[in-house]
Design a protein around this motif. Structure first.
Motif, PDB file in Angstrom:
ATOM      1  N   ILE A  98      43.307  41.303  35.739  1.00  0.00           N
ATOM      2  CA  ILE A  98      43.203  42.758  35.859  1.00  0.00           C
ATOM      3  C   ILE A  98      44.098  43.259  36.988  1.00  0.00           C
ATOM      4  O   ILE A  98      44.792  44.277  36.860  1.00  0.00           O
ATOM      5  N   TRP A  99      44.114  42.524  38.114  1.00  0.00           N
ATOM      6  CA  TRP A  99      45.000  42.905  39.217  1.00  0.00           C
ATOM      7  C   TRP A  99      46.449  42.833  38.763  1.00  0.00           C
ATOM      8  O   TRP A  99      47.294  43.635  39.190  1.00  0.00           O
ATOM      9  N   PHE A 100      46.754  41.855  37.916  1.00  0.00           N
ATOM     10  CA  PHE A 100      48.125  41.747  37.415  1.00  0.00           C
ATOM     11  C   PHE A 100      48.486  42.980  36.595  1.00  0.00           C
ATOM     12  O   PHE A 100      49.630  43.445  36.653  1.00  0.00           O
ATOM     13  N   ALA A 101      47.501  43.506  35.849  1.00  0.00           N
ATOM     14  CA  ALA A 101      47.773  44.745  35.108  1.00  0.00           C
ATOM     15  C   ALA A 101      48.119  45.874  36.072  1.00  0.00           C
ATOM     16  O   ALA A 101      49.027  46.670  35.812  1.00  0.00           O
ATOM     17  N   LEU A 102      47.410  45.933  37.211  1.00  0.00           N
ATOM     18  CA  LEU A 102      47.726  46.972  38.206  1.00  0.00           C
ATOM     19  C   LEU A 102      49.136  46.772  38.757  1.00  0.00           C
ATOM     20  O   LEU A 102      49.905  47.727  38.928  1.00  0.00           O
ATOM     21  N   ALA A 103      49.485  45.493  39.040  1.00  0.00           N
ATOM     22  CA  ALA A 103      50.833  45.220  39.525  1.00  0.00           C
ATOM     23  C   ALA A 103      51.871  45.640  38.493  1.00  0.00           C
ATOM     24  O   ALA A 103      52.934  46.175  38.850  1.00  0.00           O
ATOM     25  N   LEU A 104      51.552  45.442  37.222  1.00  0.00           N
ATOM     26  CA  LEU A 104      52.483  45.860  36.163  1.00  0.00           C
ATOM     27  C   LEU A 104      52.653  47.367  36.155  1.00  0.00           C
ATOM     28  O   LEU A 104      53.765  47.866  35.969  1.00  0.00           O
ATOM     29  N   ALA A 105      51.553  48.089  36.375  1.00  0.00           N
ATOM     30  CA  ALA A 105      51.670  49.543  36.441  1.00  0.00           C
ATOM     31  C   ALA A 105      52.601  49.945  37.580  1.00  0.00           C
ATOM     32  O   ALA A 105      53.447  50.828  37.429  1.00  0.00           O
ATOM     33  N   GLY A 106      52.450  49.255  38.746  1.00  0.00           N
ATOM     34  CA  GLY A 106      53.331  49.555  39.868  1.00  0.00           C
ATOM     35  C   GLY A 106      54.772  49.243  39.549  1.00  0.00           C
ATOM     36  O   GLY A 106      55.682  50.029  39.859  1.00  0.00           O
ATOM     37  N   VAL A 107      55.007  48.094  38.911  1.00  0.00           N
ATOM     38  CA  VAL A 107      56.387  47.721  38.579  1.00  0.00           C
ATOM     39  C   VAL A 107      56.983  48.714  37.600  1.00  0.00           C
ATOM     40  O   VAL A 107      58.146  49.117  37.722  1.00  0.00           O
ATOM     41  N   ALA A 108      56.171  49.157  36.627  1.00  0.00           N
ATOM     42  CA  ALA A 108      56.663  50.151  35.679  1.00  0.00           C
ATOM     43  C   ALA A 108      57.040  51.440  36.410  1.00  0.00           C
ATOM     44  O   ALA A 108      58.055  52.066  36.092  1.00  0.00           O
ATOM     45  N   GLY A 109      56.233  51.793  37.435  1.00  0.00           N
ATOM     46  CA  GLY A 109      56.577  52.974  38.216  1.00  0.00           C
ATOM     47  C   GLY A 109      57.884  52.799  38.959  1.00  0.00           C
ATOM     48  O   GLY A 109      58.714  53.713  39.008  1.00  0.00           O
ATOM     49  N   VAL A 110      58.087  51.604  39.526  1.00  0.00           N
ATOM     50  CA  VAL A 110      59.344  51.341  40.236  1.00  0.00           C
ATOM     51  C   VAL A 110      60.518  51.461  39.269  1.00  0.00           C
ATOM     52  O   VAL A 110      61.557  52.069  39.585  1.00  0.00           O
ATOM     53  N   LEU A 111      60.347  50.905  38.068  1.00  0.00           N
ATOM     54  CA  LEU A 111      61.432  50.976  37.086  1.00  0.00           C
ATOM     55  C   LEU A 111      61.707  52.428  36.699  1.00  0.00           C
ATOM     56  O   LEU A 111      62.862  52.818  36.512  1.00  0.00           O
ATOM     57  N   LEU A 112      60.641  53.234  36.604  1.00  0.00           N
ATOM     58  CA  LEU A 112      60.844  54.638  36.265  1.00  0.00           C
ATOM     59  C   LEU A 112      61.608  55.354  37.375  1.00  0.00           C
ATOM     60  O   LEU A 112      62.509  56.154  37.103  1.00  0.00           O
ATOM     61  N   VAL A 113      61.244  55.069  38.635  1.00  0.00           N
ATOM     62  CA  VAL A 113      61.945  55.708  39.744  1.00  0.00           C
ATOM     63  C   VAL A 113      63.411  55.297  39.729  1.00  0.00           C
ATOM     64  O   VAL A 113      64.305  56.099  40.016  1.00  0.00           O
ATOM     65  N   PHE A 118      63.103  53.373  29.496  1.00  0.00           N
ATOM     66  CA  PHE A 118      62.723  52.489  28.396  1.00  0.00           C
ATOM     67  C   PHE A 118      62.046  51.235  28.926  1.00  0.00           C
ATOM     68  O   PHE A 118      61.015  50.792  28.407  1.00  0.00           O
ATOM     69  N   LEU A 119      62.588  50.683  30.001  1.00  0.00           N
ATOM     70  CA  LEU A 119      62.026  49.431  30.505  1.00  0.00           C
ATOM     71  C   LEU A 119      60.662  49.663  31.129  1.00  0.00           C
ATOM     72  O   LEU A 119      59.777  48.811  31.015  1.00  0.00           O
ATOM     73  N   GLY A 120      60.488  50.809  31.794  1.00  0.00           N
ATOM     74  CA  GLY A 120      59.180  51.094  32.360  1.00  0.00           C
ATOM     75  C   GLY A 120      58.104  51.157  31.282  1.00  0.00           C
ATOM     76  O   GLY A 120      57.054  50.530  31.394  1.00  0.00           O
ATOM     77  N   VAL A 121      58.407  51.877  30.221  1.00  0.00           N
ATOM     78  CA  VAL A 121      57.422  51.988  29.142  1.00  0.00           C
ATOM     79  C   VAL A 121      57.259  50.645  28.436  1.00  0.00           C
ATOM     80  O   VAL A 121      56.141  50.236  28.094  1.00  0.00           O
ATOM     81  N   ALA A 122      58.366  49.932  28.261  1.00  0.00           N
ATOM     82  CA  ALA A 122      58.274  48.646  27.570  1.00  0.00           C
ATOM     83  C   ALA A 122      57.470  47.649  28.391  1.00  0.00           C
ATOM     84  O   ALA A 122      56.745  46.824  27.834  1.00  0.00           O
ATOM     85  N   THR A 123      57.578  47.744  29.714  1.00  0.00           N
ATOM     86  CA  THR A 123      56.773  46.844  30.548  1.00  0.00           C
ATOM     87  C   THR A 123      55.298  47.088  30.316  1.00  0.00           C
ATOM     88  O   THR A 123      54.516  46.149  30.146  1.00  0.00           O
ATOM     89  N   ILE A 124      54.915  48.369  30.285  1.00  0.00           N
ATOM     90  CA  ILE A 124      53.503  48.667  30.044  1.00  0.00           C
ATOM     91  C   ILE A 124      53.081  48.185  28.660  1.00  0.00           C
ATOM     92  O   ILE A 124      52.064  47.500  28.495  1.00  0.00           O
ATOM     93  N   VAL A 126      54.568  46.033  26.400  1.00  0.00           N
ATOM     94  CA  VAL A 126      54.682  44.620  26.056  1.00  0.00           C
ATOM     95  C   VAL A 126      53.821  43.767  26.983  1.00  0.00           C
ATOM     96  O   VAL A 126      53.047  42.924  26.526  1.00  0.00           O
ATOM     97  N   TYR A 127      53.928  44.010  28.287  1.00  0.00           N
ATOM     98  CA  TYR A 127      53.193  43.155  29.217  1.00  0.00           C
ATOM     99  C   TYR A 127      51.708  43.499  29.222  1.00  0.00           C
ATOM    100  O   TYR A 127      50.863  42.700  28.848  1.00  0.00           O
ATOM    101  N   ALA A 128      51.396  44.715  29.644  1.00  0.00           N
ATOM    102  CA  ALA A 128      49.979  45.071  29.792  1.00  0.00           C
ATOM    103  C   ALA A 128      49.302  45.161  28.444  1.00  0.00           C
ATOM    104  O   ALA A 128      48.120  44.862  28.309  1.00  0.00           O
ATOM    105  N   GLY A 129      50.050  45.567  27.411  1.00  0.00           N
ATOM    106  CA  GLY A 129      49.417  45.744  26.123  1.00  0.00           C
ATOM    107  C   GLY A 129      49.298  44.477  25.321  1.00  0.00           C
ATOM    108  O   GLY A 129      48.323  44.283  24.617  1.00  0.00           O
ATOM    109  N   ALA A 130      50.275  43.593  25.420  1.00  0.00           N
ATOM    110  CA  ALA A 130      50.264  42.422  24.550  1.00  0.00           C
ATOM    111  C   ALA A 130      50.043  41.127  25.323  1.00  0.00           C
ATOM    112  O   ALA A 130      49.107  40.383  25.066  1.00  0.00           O
ATOM    113  N   ILE A 131      50.895  40.876  26.299  1.00  0.00           N
ATOM    114  CA  ILE A 131      50.855  39.567  26.955  1.00  0.00           C
ATOM    115  C   ILE A 131      49.562  39.410  27.743  1.00  0.00           C
ATOM    116  O   ILE A 131      48.881  38.378  27.683  1.00  0.00           O
TER     117      ILE A 131
END
Lengths: 260, 146
Positions: A98-113, A118-124, A126-131
């Motif tokens: 679950i903490w990893f999901a939070l880290a993924l949200a942060g990484v997606a935010g960094v990618l958006l900034v 595309f990569l920010g949304v794809a991270t959420i 593919v990673y948080a949704g599937a993996i």
């Protein structure tokens, strides 16, 4: 300005951030309780040191003229780093995921900034949704009830924390030196510079075009078309291979049971 | 000039990579080890996208797309292997496979651990509130099954 600040101002700060982060990681990693004189105070001490390390890191970045201008970047990178650290130090693997999901949200935010929508949304997705859901499925299948003994101890936490600290010190030092004065040997010919100087058509002049999504698509299906095909093939092979390995294991299990 | 955003993004990527490295070195749960590997991949992705923005070139972002693809494949195959390992040993413990170690590496022997870290959690109990309403059975025979 950066060059004037870096050798004197930020190096001790960065060193303090790396050192306290290392100690904090060592204190927080799962270890047998009562293994040393710190006892159960090590969690609190580790948290305090971790917060100090984050603050020092943020302060060093601010002195460099970075963080602070970009409040959004600061927040999302804080989320990413805290989530990543908690992923590593949490005892329960489910909470770790679950903490990893939070880290993924942060990484997606960094990618958006950074302008990679595309990569920010794809991270959420593919990673948080599937993996991550796949990880959680396996955890539900295989995790014993309660905390297993191997979740409450770790291999050589001190040595690993020191190794991580040394690597982080090397990386931050080289990044800082890179930003102080890019050495002549290592300056990569920047595409932005090339675009700015070379007399090219209007299509190439927009280094960061208004529609980065379309440019990413052009890049993927132009320069990397063959790699995209190879990636598709890789996905197919992984799918077939995973199913094949599972079913072969079941057959082996059945034959072993039949033989005994 | 070297932009500050690139510097900060590279630092964040480095921190994420180092956290994942420490996790994969120390943790013993196979699943947490894979989570740590994914964390390292995230750090790499952040660095690649930062450089991609710096150069105004989308090659870095394209590479991150492939990182995502390979991570998905890797997770599928690796989790199958983790499940196989679990069905053989009944544990998600990396040390359960230490018979595969090199000849000169000493065997890892776990010390005795107490059964749990702490006392079992105490859940809050609601104090009973109010008064149970009194029911007149003779007046409402049709309610006896309610």
């Amino acid at each position: 300005m950066i060059a004037a600040l870096l050798p004197t101002g930020t190096t001790p700060l960065l060193a303090a951030a790396v050192a306290s982060g290392t100690v904090s990681l060592w204190l927080l990693l799962p270890q047998a309780p009562g293994s040393d004189w710190l006892g159960h105070r090590r969690g609190a001490l580790g948290l305090v040191l971790g917060v100090a390390a984050l603050a020092a890191l943020a302060w060093a970045g601010r002195r460099l003229g970075g963080l602070g201008d970009e409040a959004v970047f600061q927040i999302v990178s804080l989320v990413a780093i805290v989530g990543g650290a908690a992923t590593v130090v949490t005892r329960s693997p489910v909470y770790s995921a679950i903490w990893f999901a939070l880290a993924l949200a942060g990484v997606a935010g960094v990618l958006l900034v950074l302008g990679a929508q595309f990569l920010g949304v794809a991270t959420i997705v593919v990673y948080a949704g599937a993996i991550l859901v796949m990880f959680l499925f396996v955890l539900m299948l295989a995790q014993p009830s309660g905390l297993a003994p191997y979740d409450r101890v770790s291999n050589e936490p001190l040595l690993a924390a020191i190794a991580g600290g040394v690597l982080l010190a090397l990386l931050t030092t080289s990044i800082g030196r890179l930003s102080a004065d890019p050495p002549a040997c290592c300056t990569i010919p920047s595409r932005a510079d090339a675009v700015a100087t070379a007399p090219v058509g209007p299509a190439a002049a927009d280094a960061l075009a208004a529609d980065p999504l379309a440019r990413l698509g052009r890049e993927l299906f132009g320069r990397h078309l063959l790699a995209v095909e190879a990636a598709g093939l890789l996905l197919l092979v992984a799918l077939v291979g995973a199913i094949a390995v599972v079913s072969r294991g079941e057959v082996a299990e059945a034959t072993r049971k039949g033989a005994s | 000039m070297f932009p500050a955003l690139l510097h900060d993004a590279l630092t964040v990527g480095a921190v994420l990579f180092v956290l994942g490295l420490v996790g994969i070195l120390t943790r013993r749960n196979l699943i947490v080890m894979f989570l740590s590997a994914e964390l390292m991949l995230q750090g790499i992705s952040v660095s690649l996208v930062a450089w991609s923005r710096y150069h105004g070139d989308f090659g870095g972002q394209a590479l991150v797309v492939f990182v995502l693809t390979v991570a998905a494949c890797e997770a599928a195959v690796a989790l199958v292997f983790v499940l196989q390992a679990f069905s053989r040993t009944g544990r998600l413990d990396a040390a359960a496979w230490q018979s595969l170690r090199d000849a000169e590496v000493p065997r890892r022997i776990d010390r005795e651990l107490p059964a749990t870290d702490a006392a079992p959690p105490v859940w809050p109990q609601l104090t009973p509130a109010g008064v149970r309403p009194r029911r007149d059975e003779t007046a409402e025979p049709e309610r006896e099954h309610v």
